[in-house]
Design a protein around this motif. Structure first.
Motif, PDB file in Angstrom:
ATOM      1  N   GLN A 184      27.697 -20.362  24.494  1.00 22.51           N
ATOM      2  CA  GLN A 184      26.690 -19.541  23.817  1.00 22.51           C
ATOM      3  C   GLN A 184      26.905 -18.812  22.686  1.00 22.51           C
ATOM      4  O   GLN A 184      26.436 -18.526  21.624  1.00 22.51           O
ATOM      5  CB  GLN A 184      25.784 -18.521  24.649  1.00 22.51           C
ATOM      6  CG  GLN A 184      25.497 -19.422  25.965  1.00 22.51           C
ATOM      7  CD  GLN A 184      24.424 -20.484  25.655  1.00 22.51           C
ATOM      8  OE1 GLN A 184      23.545 -20.482  24.991  1.00 22.51           O
ATOM      9  NE2 GLN A 184      24.868 -21.571  26.071  1.00 22.51           N
ATOM     10  N   VAL A 185      28.071 -18.154  22.683  1.00 23.12           N
ATOM     11  CA  VAL A 185      28.603 -17.382  21.458  1.00 23.12           C
ATOM     12  C   VAL A 185      28.892 -18.309  20.294  1.00 23.12           C
ATOM     13  O   VAL A 185      28.431 -18.123  19.127  1.00 23.12           O
ATOM     14  CB  VAL A 185      29.876 -16.478  21.829  1.00 23.12           C
ATOM     15  CG1 VAL A 185      30.564 -15.868  20.531  1.00 23.12           C
ATOM     16  CG2 VAL A 185      29.718 -15.801  22.937  1.00 23.12           C
ATOM     17  N   ALA A 186      29.361 -19.357  20.448  1.00 24.51           N
ATOM     18  CA  ALA A 186      29.549 -20.578  19.357  1.00 24.51           C
ATOM     19  C   ALA A 186      28.333 -20.734  18.807  1.00 24.51           C
ATOM     20  O   ALA A 186      28.193 -21.111  17.630  1.00 24.51           O
ATOM     21  CB  ALA A 186      30.265 -21.612  20.045  1.00 24.51           C
ATOM     22  N   TYR A 187      27.351 -21.062  19.720  1.00 23.14           N
ATOM     23  CA  TYR A 187      25.721 -21.084  18.981  1.00 23.14           C
ATOM     24  C   TYR A 187      25.320 -20.217  18.145  1.00 23.14           C
ATOM     25  O   TYR A 187      24.786 -20.294  17.255  1.00 23.14           O
ATOM     26  CB  TYR A 187      24.943 -21.443  20.295  1.00 23.14           C
ATOM     27  CG  TYR A 187      23.496 -21.741  19.850  1.00 23.14           C
ATOM     28  CD1 TYR A 187      23.198 -22.756  19.273  1.00 23.14           C
ATOM     29  CD2 TYR A 187      22.504 -20.655  20.151  1.00 23.14           C
ATOM     30  CE1 TYR A 187      21.783 -22.919  18.848  1.00 23.14           C
ATOM     31  CE2 TYR A 187      21.243 -20.706  19.527  1.00 23.14           C
ATOM     32  CZ  TYR A 187      20.753 -21.936  18.968  1.00 23.14           C
ATOM     33  OH  TYR A 187      19.509 -22.110  18.615  1.00 23.14           O
ATOM     34  N   LEU A 188      25.576 -18.888  18.730  1.00 21.19           N
ATOM     35  CA  LEU A 188      25.088 -17.674  17.959  1.00 21.19           C
ATOM     36  C   LEU A 188      25.818 -17.619  16.528  1.00 21.19           C
ATOM     37  O   LEU A 188      25.346 -17.257  15.655  1.00 21.19           O
ATOM     38  CB  LEU A 188      25.209 -16.336  18.794  1.00 21.19           C
ATOM     39  CG  LEU A 188      24.503 -16.534  19.764  1.00 21.19           C
ATOM     40  CD1 LEU A 188      24.560 -15.161  20.890  1.00 21.19           C
ATOM     41  CD2 LEU A 188      22.977 -16.326  19.656  1.00 21.19           C
TER      42      LEU A 188
END
Length: 1746
Positions: free
Chosen positions: A742-746
């Motif tokens: 999820q951090v990569a997506y953000l």
């Protein structure tokens, strides 16, 4: 989130690879659900179609964004999987050269195979007291965390270090122990830490060996418990060892070695103490030559042997015990060479004369025949009998090796027990930190019993690790109060049960060992039958019946059954042990007795079976059972502690530095549990952000309307808006939790948003740049034209000026050269003349003196001869006269006898006497008449005087005016005299100069005449001389430059020496304090304790005191001898003085007679003048000069009259005495007649007697007065002689010193000496003039008062004459014994805060000095020494008790410096005249100046430490963590992901707090009136500490190395510089100490791409070392996507540029403990001591001003 969104075009993925394990690739096409292939492009540009498994349809793992690459914690990665972990470790290890990385609670350490400068004391100080997660990963961070948790939670800690051989376990454990020894203080015994660390070289020597994987491999496991007391100081340690590899003693593979101690012993065999061991090199013995590589590169075994012996000695193992250990080791080496010969059948033998056997038995102290017999035979016991059986050669060799292994194992255990005994503390242990250094998971081609036990231990440790990681993960979720489910993790309990449960592998092995005919094959069959079908973790190889496979948590391992039973039994021939028991070797007997004790303890209960041997074999513990029990004990210990894990990774098998083999790395990551940690973390919410961090990072994704007052709600709204799946995140109390990815997506959304913003900004900026460029080019062209034309004109003018200047320079240079040559020649000639004339003068003087002394000797000799001849002649004449007179006297006697009978004789005698008396009486009457006439005339004169008093009043007024004028003239007289003397001196100088000039003129005319004649011939030579002079000048310039460099180097060396001296001084003072503490502890201890003492410091001090007393006695004896000699000289002088007095008396009598005659003449003249009134000599008017002369003559006449009376009396007494003598002679011949009484009829005899008494009294008084005057003159002469002698000695010293100096320095020294001499003479003359003026003033005043009339005196009565107060002398009187009260009130009970505001600065120092002056004035050395010693002791006591109080330290530093300066100022330095009167006169206290200087340096160090302790905790927070400039683009929050809750910003420490502390320090020092130079040195030291701490933390924190952080640091440094400017401290050098930090901030902000950038960095970063520059560039972390990492090629370029820089060894850390050398300036005090008032609040009323 759908896979199609993540696997879109340009997405980066990981593909499996056979060589590199994982390869990076980029998607060149979007992925759609149902696709069977992925189109990817590798990093080398190759396009590959990656096939997907249609059954699982598993997509390849995604790569993390660049912002997360290189993270120091693997669990903070967005995608948590094997390739991400491997890539992150590879980037940190190879690119960033960082060997440590966090993986949750695990520290992953990769062996660099290279020495790194990251373990120094500076690094330890940098990590001490810091939050472990704030700093870069390090073994010190783990140790710091364990130490702080032990202190905070009061719970024991453990550090578990594991890894395979060669991964660096031993080094990591060693550094952890070093950290504990450094940061903790010892309790009671200062050598505890040293002894704990000293156990490492011993255990490495006896337990480490070279293997194919590691040159220093630990072949045993150890668990060291480091004990702490309640103050968390190390008090001792305890060590437990596990599974020593005994087989290495007798066997080593190729390229391997035995234990290090054997090779160390062989390399030291040449030493005398080892000659008896009969050793040689390691190749000579079987046990040390099997690996065929006895020497390791870079290792000196002889030096390591010295280290081992030193470690033994440090641990208290004596030299005798050490030699016994080495004797056993040497015996084992000889045992390895004992040759066993094979005979027929099952028989073997050993030659009785075997050299090595005899050496073994000699060293062991046993019989060689008996030992040889039991090597080749074995005793067998049955139920009925016992018989001896021969054994084959292979069994005999095995028996020999078993004995060697047994002895070495026992010796190893005894050494461990000895070390534990040495490290055991008598104090009670409050807590401990355990360091477990144990073997990691091992798998080889052939795995045996050792690998089985090692992997069994790792299974237990992995289970403990998994449970602990799972527990921490669940605690984090519970703490944040988020919903969670149980995380499934791998449980290896079935594998552990397979090994240790009932009917498990170990149980079956122990059961088989009990069987009489048990073997490895039968044991293997039992396992196949029992375990194979029941446990899935057990398996059987297909092609072998003598092996088994166990599925461990890391991998499956195949074990060979060969040797399992033998190694588990660990049997040794009992008869060999019995032979050893007969030895007298004490250590060997201890080892054997320990074996017996262990056996007896297991067989205390008697056996009920029939066979004794079988029962003992059953009761003896096997190796497997012992290891299992010790492992259970270890696990119980670990479960009772808080564990910390260190996983060591071996990067490659070739020991290549900073090279990572991906295959080997992945194997170890799987084996050590790192990937399991990743899996557990990935199963939950691995990514965690605090709300503040999340808001700062992703605020670009919000609109302005989305930002609410509630920050948490704002973040929640944004996450709910961007991430639709609510299962992908959770909101905690303080953090937001995200699942993997999820951090990569953000980050992808954030980078897209920033990319669009950048495009818009670029469009506008490029337009502005193009227009600005055009306008700038146009303006530049015009400016260039103008400046070029101006430059041309200036160049032409400059050329003209240079030509003219060159001519002028040549003229002056030539003139200067000629003049200098002439002056040198003239100076040389004068010097030669002066020395020659001096020599001739001395020679003439000595000749004259010799002749004069010869004449004196001749004179006295001739005089003595003449006197002797005269005395003899006189004696002969007297004898002759006496004979003649005797004859005449006899004749006369006869006549007298006849005449005596007649009365007429008496009448004649009386008539003569009466005539004389009557004549004298008439004379007295005449004098009385004359006196009466004089009185009448005097009354007439007084009448005349009364009439003239009116006229005299006017004359008195005139006299007053003349008096005022005389006073004015008298005041101007000294200046006029000085001017007159100066003008006379100048006139004399000008006259001499005129004469010199005339002489020079004549000489010059002659010289010029000669030079003109020689000018033509010298022109060519002058040219050559000029050329040589130019060359010489160049050489002189180079010499001057070299001298300048040398002086700089000398100044630098001087500073280093001062630093070294002050550091030694601080260490000395620290040792003194420790010594005092130890003395206090010794007083507290009971007298019954037996304390072994050698020649310690107190005894040494007593001896020194005794030596000083003896020296004082010697000096006193010398003084007594000098006094005796002086007394003898004084007696001789007194005798001479008596003779002189007698001669003077005779001369005075003659002078009195001549003065009598003169007085008579004066009296006659006076009579004539008085009688002749009409003549010119008329009576003078009263008050006139003749009148005063007349009065003087009258007074003298009266005195003369008195003297005449005394003479008359004297004459009468003399006459009476003569008559009495005559009558006495007559009475002797015949009786006196009665008429003799008529002689004293009118009391003439009484008057004569009285006159004689008066005369004697007068003469006696005159003699006493004359003697007193002579004594005073003699004392003055002696003082003048001594003074002249001192001046002569000083001149001699100065002359001898000046001869050593060059000419210029000699002249300067002479001038200085002459100036000081003239100054002293002027001061003395001025004092004499003041005294004379004072006497003159008093005499004038007395004359005026005598001459004043009553009228004028009435007018003066109204003036009030005030009495002048007596001047104070600046001293304080005190009594003996009052020093204690004085110092208690003045030092011990002093409160600096009140004194600094209300009292005079430095008041205690002034009071002590005034008391010291009194002790000096009364010349009492005991008072002086007592006062100074007590003062120094009291100040030291205050420093010791209140050393943490800054005000106290500042106050006493200022007062100590002032007291030292007072001693210096009032010991002869330049002062005011009044202060010169207060100088110390009797004692030289220069030694106490040095003592006070050392004390001031000690206080300075305490002051610096106090200030550093105050500001050091806030330096990092203020300078690095605090964001003084809010809203910097791309700024990244400095807080790392912590397991604890995040801290709020409320109450955060800011730079303002630091500046407030600095201001407080500066204000306090100013209030205490500390010297300005000293304040500047303090501020410089503080700024250096700020710079060092900040830079060290910057170098250890990767998150701080960014562009925005560089901007923040520059701003903070600017504020510090502004603070310096406001307080006018810019010249103190503090700004220069911040230069490394400024350059580090500039390095973070500068461009780092091209070679030009590298050159700019090299020229800019002059204050940073190469290691620091490389570290900053390596740690540089982009916080936004538009920045780039620094490439390795750029770092290589920097290293190539800076490798030739001439600097000190390149160090990484700044020495934060460094203290600059302090110089104590001398500043004279302007305070007058006599004006100082003592406040009543100090309670010093017993001090009285003098």
């Amino acid at each position: 989130m759908a896979a199609s969104e993540l696997y879109s075009k340009r997405a980066r993925v990981w593909l499996p690879d056979a060589v590199e394990v994982w390869k990076s690739a980029d998607l060149i096409k979007d992925y759609a659900p149902g696709d069977l292939t992925l189109s990817v492009q590798l990093e080398d540009g190759t396009v590959v179609e990656y096939k997907l498994d249609p059954r699982t349809n598993n997509l390849p793992p995604l790569r993390n964004p660049n912002i997360l690459v290189g993270k120091n914690d693997l669990t903070s990665l967005s995608y948590l999987h094997e390739p991400a972990v491997l890539h992150n470790l590879k980037v940190r290890f190879i690119v960033s050269k960082l060997i440590y990385t966090y993986c949750g609670i695990v520290l992953v350490a990769i062996n660099p195979y290279e020495s790194l400068p990251i373990y120094d004391a500076d690094i330890i100080n940098a990590y001490s007291g810091q939050n472990a997660r704030d700093m870069d990963p390090h073994i010190f961070a783990v140790a710091e965390k364990a130490y702080r948790q032990m202190a905070r939670d009061e719970r024991n800690q453990s550090i578990i270090v594991s890894g395979e051989s060669g991964a660096g376990k031993t080094v990591s454990a060693k550094y952890a122990m070093r950290y504990f020894a450094t940061v903790s203080c010892s309790s009671g015994d200062t050598s505890v830490e040293e002894r704990v660390l000293a156990s490492n070289p011993i255990m490495e020597a006896f337990g480490n060996a070279k293997t194919t994987r590691n040159d220093n491999s630990s072949r045993f496991g150890k668990y060291i418990e480091i004990g702490f007391d309640r103050k968390y100081c190390i008090i001792g340690a305890n060590m437990r060892t596990y599974l020593l590899e005994k087989s290495r003693v007798v066997f080593q593979s190729q390229e391997e070695r035995n234990y290090h101690i054997f090779y160390q012993l062989c390399s030291s065999s040449h030493l005398p103490e080892f000659k008896a061991f009969k050793l040689g090199c390691a190749d000579d013995f079987h046990y040390t030559s099997q690996g065929q590589n006895p020497v390791m590169d870079g290792v000196d075994d002889a030096r390591e042997m010295c280290n081992t012996r030193k470690a033994f000695s440090l641990l208290g193992i004596g030299e005798n015990d050490q030699m016994e250990i080495y004797k056993i080791l040497a015996a084992l080496l000889h045992l390895s060479n004992v040759e066993v010969r094979e005979q027929s059948g099952e028989r073997s033998s050993i030659l009785p004369d075997d050299v090595h056997l005899m050496a073994f038995c000699e060293l062991m102290g046993v019989q060689s025949e008996e030992m040889a017999h039991w090597f080749c035979h074995r005793k067998l016991k049955t139920t009925t009998e016992t018989f001896v059986k021969s054994v084959a050669k292979i069994n005999a060799v095995a028996s020999r090796d078993a004995l060697a292994k047994h002895i070495y194992a026992k010796l190893f255990s005894w050494i461990v027990d000895s070390i534990n005994g040495a490290l055991k503390s008598a104090l009670k242990q409050h807590s401990f930190i355990g360091v477990l250094d144990i073997y990691g998971f091992e798998t080889f081609d052939v795995n045996s019993f050792e690998q089985f036990c090692i992997n069994y231990a790792n299974e237990k440790l992995q289970q403990h690790f998994n449970l602990h990681v799972f527990k921490l993960e669940q605690e984090e979720y519970m703490k944040e109060e988020i919903p969670w489910t149980l995380i499934d993790f791998y449980d290896n309990q079935p594998c552990i049960d397979l090994i240790e449960a009932k009917l498990g592998v170990l149980d079956l092995l122990d059961e088989e060992c009990k069987m009489p005919k048990g073997s490895d094959d039968t044991w293997a069959q039992k396992m196949y039958n029992t375990i194979l079908k029941q446990n899935a973790h057990f398996d059987k190889p297909r092609l072998s019946n003598r092996a088994f496979i166990i599925h461990h948590f890391a991998d499956k391992v195949e074990y060979q059954c060969d040797g399992f039973l033998e190694k588990n039994k660990d049997t040794v021939n009992e008869e060999q042990i019995n032979v050893l028991k007969k030895s007298k070797f004490e250590l060997l007997l201890k080892l054997v007795e320990d074996d017996d004790n262990a056996t007896s303890s297991t067989s205390k209960r008697p056996s009920t079976t029939g066979r004794t041997g079988q029962s003992q074999r059953d009761k003896k513990k096997t190796v497997g059972l012992q290891f299992r029990q010790s492992l259970h004990l270890l696990m119980d210990t670990l479960n009772a502690t808080t564990p910390h894990y260190v996983r060591c990774i071996k990067p490659n098998d070739h020991k290549a530095p900073f090279t990572l083999d991906p295959v080997r790395a992945v194997q170890q990551l799987r084996a050590c549990g790192v990937l399991e940690t990743i899996r557990i973390s990935a199963a939950g919410f691995p990514s965690r952000w605090t709300y503040h961090e999340f808001f700062n990072r992703y605020r670009v994704l919000m609109k302005h309307t989305d930002i609410l007052d509630d920050g948490k709600q704002t973040c929640k709204n944004l996450v709910e808006k961007l991430v639709k799946d609510q299962d992908k995140y959770q909101f905690g109390k303080n953090k937001i939790f995200f699942r993997a990815g999820q951090v990569a997506y953000l980050e992808k959304l954030r980078s897209d948003k920033l990319r669009l913003a950048c495009v818009r900004i670029q469009k506008t900026i490029r337009c502005w740049l193009a227009r600005t460029k055009y306008l700038r080019m146009k303006s530049s062209a015009i400016t260039i034209q103008r400046y070029v034309r101006g430059h041309q004109a200036r160049s032409y003018v400059k050329c003209l000026r240079r030509t003219r200047a060159a001519v002028a320079i040549q003229k002056h240079v030539r003139m200067w050269i000629c003049r200098r040559r002439y002056q040198q020649q003239r100076s040389a000639a004068l010097t030669i003349q002066s020395f020659l004339r001096a020599y001739m003068a001395r020679k003439q003087y000595y000749k004259l003196m010799f002749e004069q002394k010869a004449l004196i000797i001749q004179k006295w000799t001739r005089g003595w001869l003449a006197r002797r001849r005269y005395r003899r002649t006189v004696a002969a004449l007297v004898l002759l006269q006496t004979c003649v007179r005797r004859i005449q006297a006899k004749k006369e006697l006869k006549k007298l006898k006849v005449e005596a009978r007649s009365v007429e004789r008496f009448k004649k005698l009386n008539i003569g006497m009466e005539n004389k008396i009557i004549g004298l009486q008439h004379k007295i009457n005449d004098q009385q008449k004359e006196n009466k006439e004089l009185r009448d005339r005097l009354s007439a004169v007084e009448n005349l005087q009364n009439t003239e008093r009116g006229r005299q009043s006017k004359e008195i007024e005139n006299l007053r005016r003349s008096e005022h004028e005389a006073r004015a003239k008298a005041e101007a007289l000294p200046s006029l005299l000085e001017q007159l003397s100066f003008l006379q001196h100048e006139l004399e100088n000008t006259r001499k100069e005129k004469e010199n000039l005339e002489e020079h003129k004549t000489a010059y005319m002659e010289q010029t005449q000669q030079e003109l004649n020689l000018k033509n011939s010298l022109l060519s030579s002058e040219k050559e001389e000029l050329n040589t002079l130019i060359i010489e000048q160049d050489q002189q310039l180079t010499d001057i430059n070299v001298n300048v460099e040398n002086t700089k180097q000398l100044e630098k060396d001087l500073g280093e020496e001062r630093c070294r001296y002050q550091s030694l001084l601080s260490e000395h003072l620290h040792l003194e304090e420790q010594h005092r503490d130890l003395q206090e502890e010794m007083r507290i201890k009971s007298s019954t304790d037996d304390i072994r003492s050698t020649m310690d410091l107190p005894v040494l001090l007593k001896l020194q005191r005794k030596v000083k007393e003896l020296e004082k006695d010697k000096v006193s004896l010398w003084q007594q001898m000098d006094k005796k000699e002086e007394a003898q000289q004084e007696n001789a002088k007194i005798n001479v003085r008596k003779v002189i007095y007698f001669i003077l008396f005779i001369m005075q009598r003659q002078e009195l007679e001549s003065e009598n005659k003169k007085l008579k003449d004066d009296l006659n003249e006076l009579r004539n003048s008085l009688t002749n009134e009409n003549s010119d000599l008329a009576p003078p008017a009263p008050g006139s000069l003749p009148y005063s002369i007349l009065l003087e003559q009258l007074n003298s006449s009266n005195e003369e009259l008195d003297m005449r009376k005394e003479e008359v009396l004297l004459l009468r007494s003399h006459m009476v005495r003569q008559e009495a003598l005559k009558h006495k002679r007559k009475c002797q011949l015949e009786p006196l007649p009665a008429d003799i009484q008529n002689l004293n009829e009118d009391g003439e005899l009484w008057l004569a007697y009285k006159g004689l008494k008066e005369t004697n009294r007068l003469l006696e008084h005159q003699m006493q007065e004359q003697e007193r005057l002579n004594n005073e003159k003699f004392k003055k002469l002696v003082e003048e002689v001594n003074k002249l002698k001192e001046e002569k000695e000083q001149q001699k010293k100065m002359f001898s010193q000046s001869l050593l100096l060059p000419e210029d320095a000699r002249i300067d020294a002479g001038l200085k000496h002459e100036i000081t001499r003239l100054t002293n003479e002027n001061l003395e003359l001025q004092n004499q003039q003041e005294k004379q003026e004072k006497n003159l003033r008093n005499s004038v005043c007395s004359d005026v008062q005598m001459n004043e009339t009553p009228n004028t005196s009435a007018a003066v009565r109204g003036v009030n004459i005030t009495r002048k107060e007596k001047d104070k002398q600046g001293m304080l009187e005190y009594k003996m014994g009052e020093e204690t009260i004085l110092l208690k009130n003045l030092i011990v009970d002093m409160k600096p805060r009140g004194v600094a505001v209300s009292f005079l600065p430095h008041l205690p120092a002034y009071i002590i000095f005034m008391c010291l002056r009194y002790a000096d004035t009364v010349n009492n050395d005991r008072r002086v020494s007592t006062l100074l010693h007590s003062t120094i002791s009291c100040i030291k006591g205050v420093i010791k008790r209140r050393g943490e109080d800054f005000d106290v330290m500042s106050f006493w530093l200022a007062n100590t410096c002032r007291l030292m300066n007072c001693l210096k100022q009032y010991s002869g330095d330049e002062n005011t005249p009044k202060q010169n009167e207060h100088c110390l006169s009797n004692f030289d206290l220069s030694e106490y100046q040095h003592v006070l200087g050392d004390l001031a340096i000690q206080i300075y160090y305490r002051l610096i430490k106090c200030m550093e302790d105050t500001i050091q905790p806030m330096i990092v927070a203020c300078m690095l963590e605090h964001e003084a400039i809010q809203g910097v683009v791309g700024s990244k929050n400095t807080r790392q992901r912590r397991r604890t809750t995040s801290f709020s910003d409320e109450g955060a420490v800011t730079l303002e707090n630091l500046l407030q502390h600095l201001s407080h320090f500066h204000t306090t020092m100013k209030q205490h009136d500390m010297d300005l130079d000293l304040i500047k040195q303090v501020i410089k030291q503080l700024f250096y500490t700020i710079c060092a701490v900040t830079l060290n933390n910057l170098l250890l924190r990767k998150d701080m190395c960014s562009w925005s952080k560089g901007l923040q640091i520059r701003y903070n440094v600017w504020q510090l510089e502004e603070w310096l400017t406001e307080r006018e401290l810019t010249d103190c050098g503090a700004k220069e100490t911040l230069e490394p930090l400024v350059q580090a901030a500039q390095l973070l902000q500068i461009k780092k791409k091209t070679d030009a950038d590298a050159q700019a960095i090299s020229s800019m970063c002059t204050a940073l070392t190469l290691a620091q520059i490389t570290k900053v560039l390596t740690l540089y972390t982009p916080v936004i996507e538009f920045e780039e990492q620094v490439s390795p090629a750029f770092i290589t370029t920097i290293n190539n540029i800076l490798k030739d820089r001439m600097e000190e060894p390149s160090t990484l850390m700044m020495d934060s403990k460094k203290i600059f050398s302090v110089s104590l300036p001398f500043t004279a005090s302007s305070v007058a001591l006599e004006t100082i008032q003592i406040p009543a609040s100090l309670n010093l009323s017993f001090l009285h001003p003098v």
